[in-house]
Design a protein around this motif. Structure first.
Motif, PDB file in Angstrom:
ATOM      1  N   GLU A  68       0.821  -1.214   0.000  1.00 16.63           N
ATOM      2  CA  GLU A  68       0.000   0.000   0.000  1.00 16.63           C
ATOM      3  C   GLU A  68       0.857   1.266   0.000  1.00 16.63           C
ATOM      4  OE1 GLU A  68      -3.064  -0.026   2.960  1.00 16.63           O
ATOM      5  OE2 GLU A  68      -3.814  -1.981   2.316  1.00 16.63           O
ATOM      6  N   PHE A  69       2.145   1.112   0.306  1.00 17.13           N
ATOM      7  CA  PHE A  69       3.084   2.219   0.279  1.00 17.13           C
ATOM      8  C   PHE A  69       3.022   2.953  -1.072  1.00 17.13           C
ATOM      9  CE2 PHE A  69       7.282   3.668  -1.084  1.00 17.13           C
ATOM     10  CZ  PHE A  69       7.638   4.522  -0.055  1.00 17.13           C
ATOM     11  N   VAL A  70       2.969   2.200  -2.162  1.00  9.98           N
ATOM     12  CA  VAL A  70       2.991   2.809  -3.504  1.00  9.98           C
ATOM     13  C   VAL A  70       1.686   3.510  -3.851  1.00  9.98           C
ATOM     14  CG1 VAL A  70       4.755   1.248  -4.387  1.00  9.98           C
ATOM     15  CG2 VAL A  70       2.360   0.643  -4.641  1.00  9.98           C
ATOM     16  N   GLU A  71       0.610   3.202  -3.137  1.00  7.65           N
ATOM     17  CA  GLU A  71      -0.691   3.828  -3.386  1.00  7.65           C
ATOM     18  C   GLU A  71      -0.890   5.122  -2.602  1.00  7.65           C
ATOM     19  OE1 GLU A  71      -2.547   2.504  -5.748  1.00  7.65           O
ATOM     20  OE2 GLU A  71      -1.119   0.840  -5.920  1.00  7.65           O
ATOM     21  N   ASP A  72      -0.035   5.365  -1.608  1.00  8.83           N
ATOM     22  CA  ASP A  72      -0.185   6.531  -0.742  1.00  8.83           C
ATOM     23  C   ASP A  72       0.436   7.754  -1.418  1.00  8.83           C
ATOM     24  OD1 ASP A  72      -0.118   8.499   1.233  1.00  8.83           O
ATOM     25  OD2 ASP A  72       0.416   7.083   2.825  1.00  8.83           O
ATOM     26  N   PRO A  73      -0.367   8.767  -1.745  1.00 10.18           N
ATOM     27  CA  PRO A  73       0.175   9.954  -2.415  1.00 10.18           C
ATOM     28  C   PRO A  73       1.228  10.685  -1.575  1.00 10.18           C
ATOM     29  CG  PRO A  73      -2.190  10.211  -1.975  1.00 10.18           C
ATOM     30  CD  PRO A  73      -1.804   8.831  -1.543  1.00 10.18           C
ATOM     31  N   LYS A  74       1.162  10.542  -0.247  1.00  7.16           N
ATOM     32  CA  LYS A  74       2.163  11.200   0.606  1.00  7.16           C
ATOM     33  C   LYS A  74       3.537  10.538   0.475  1.00  7.16           C
ATOM     34  CE  LYS A  74      -0.469  10.512   3.979  1.00  7.16           C
ATOM     35  NZ  LYS A  74      -1.205  10.183   5.136  1.00  7.16           N
ATOM     36  N   MET A  75       3.578   9.333  -0.068  1.00  7.59           N
ATOM     37  CA  MET A  75       4.840   8.605  -0.221  1.00  7.59           C
ATOM     38  C   MET A  75       5.400   8.719  -1.636  1.00  7.59           C
ATOM     39  SD  MET A  75       5.450   7.276   2.761  1.00  7.59           S
ATOM     40  CE  MET A  75       4.714   8.716   3.511  1.00  7.59           C
ATOM     41  N   ALA A  76       4.740   9.480  -2.498  1.00  5.62           N
ATOM     42  CA  ALA A  76       5.118   9.562  -3.912  1.00  5.62           C
ATOM     43  C   ALA A  76       6.570   9.978  -4.128  1.00  5.62           C
ATOM     44  CB  ALA A  76       4.179  10.519  -4.652  1.00  5.62           C
ATOM     45  N   LYS A  77       7.090  10.851  -3.294  1.00  2.56           N
ATOM     46  CA  LYS A  77       8.461  11.325  -3.472  1.00  2.56           C
ATOM     47  C   LYS A  77       9.461  10.589  -2.582  1.00  2.56           C
ATOM     48  CE  LYS A  77       7.155  15.831  -5.125  1.00  2.56           C
ATOM     49  NZ  LYS A  77       7.358  17.260  -5.086  1.00  2.56           N
ATOM     50  N   VAL A  78       8.994   9.586  -1.855  1.00  2.00           N
ATOM     51  CA  VAL A  78       9.893   8.830  -0.975  1.00  2.00           C
ATOM     52  C   VAL A  78      10.508   7.692  -1.779  1.00  2.00           C
ATOM     53  CG1 VAL A  78      10.036   7.376   1.080  1.00  2.00           C
ATOM     54  CG2 VAL A  78       8.570   9.408   1.094  1.00  2.00           C
ATOM     55  N   ASP A  79      11.818   7.757  -1.950  1.00  2.00           N
ATOM     56  CA  ASP A  79      12.510   6.676  -2.648  1.00  2.00           C
ATOM     57  C   ASP A  79      13.598   6.048  -1.784  1.00  2.00           C
ATOM     58  OD1 ASP A  79      14.326   8.719  -2.665  1.00  2.00           O
ATOM     59  OD2 ASP A  79      14.666   8.715  -4.817  1.00  2.00           O
TER      60      ASP A  79
END
Length: 102
Positions: A68-79
């Protein structure tokens, strides 16, 4: 690590003293917001660890990042997610005071 896939990492710990140490570990995930997606399956941090004098060991942690990490818009820039540990000596019989009580 690909979200949804399991991974195994090792952390090195060394007892630089001349006496055995029983220690415990606490962990931290950065960025803080990614912590909710970090899942440990097995970890040395679940139990106290015994290290003999001058002993150095590799301690494993088996984990995955929730898909679900990839679906969270708040995580979009977290690499990059950093998992770190603080290992400290456990104090046998130590009683911590309760907040607000004498």
């Amino acid at each position: 690590v690909v979200p949804g896939e399991t991974a195994l990492a090792f952390y090195k710990a060394k007892n630089p003293t001349d006496k055995p140490i029983i220690g415990i570990s606490t962990y931290n995930v950065i960025p803080f917001e990614a912590g909710q997606y970090f899942n440990k399956i097995q970890c040395f941090c679940f139990e106290e660890q015994w290290l003999n004098p001058q002993e150095e060991v590799d301690m494993p942690v088996f984990f995955y990042i929730d898909p679900e990490f990839v679906e969270d818009p708040k995580m979009a820039k977290v690499d990059l997610i950093t998992l770190s540990y603080t290992f400290f000596e456990a104090k046998e019989g130590q009683k911590l005071p309760l907040p607000g009580y004498q």
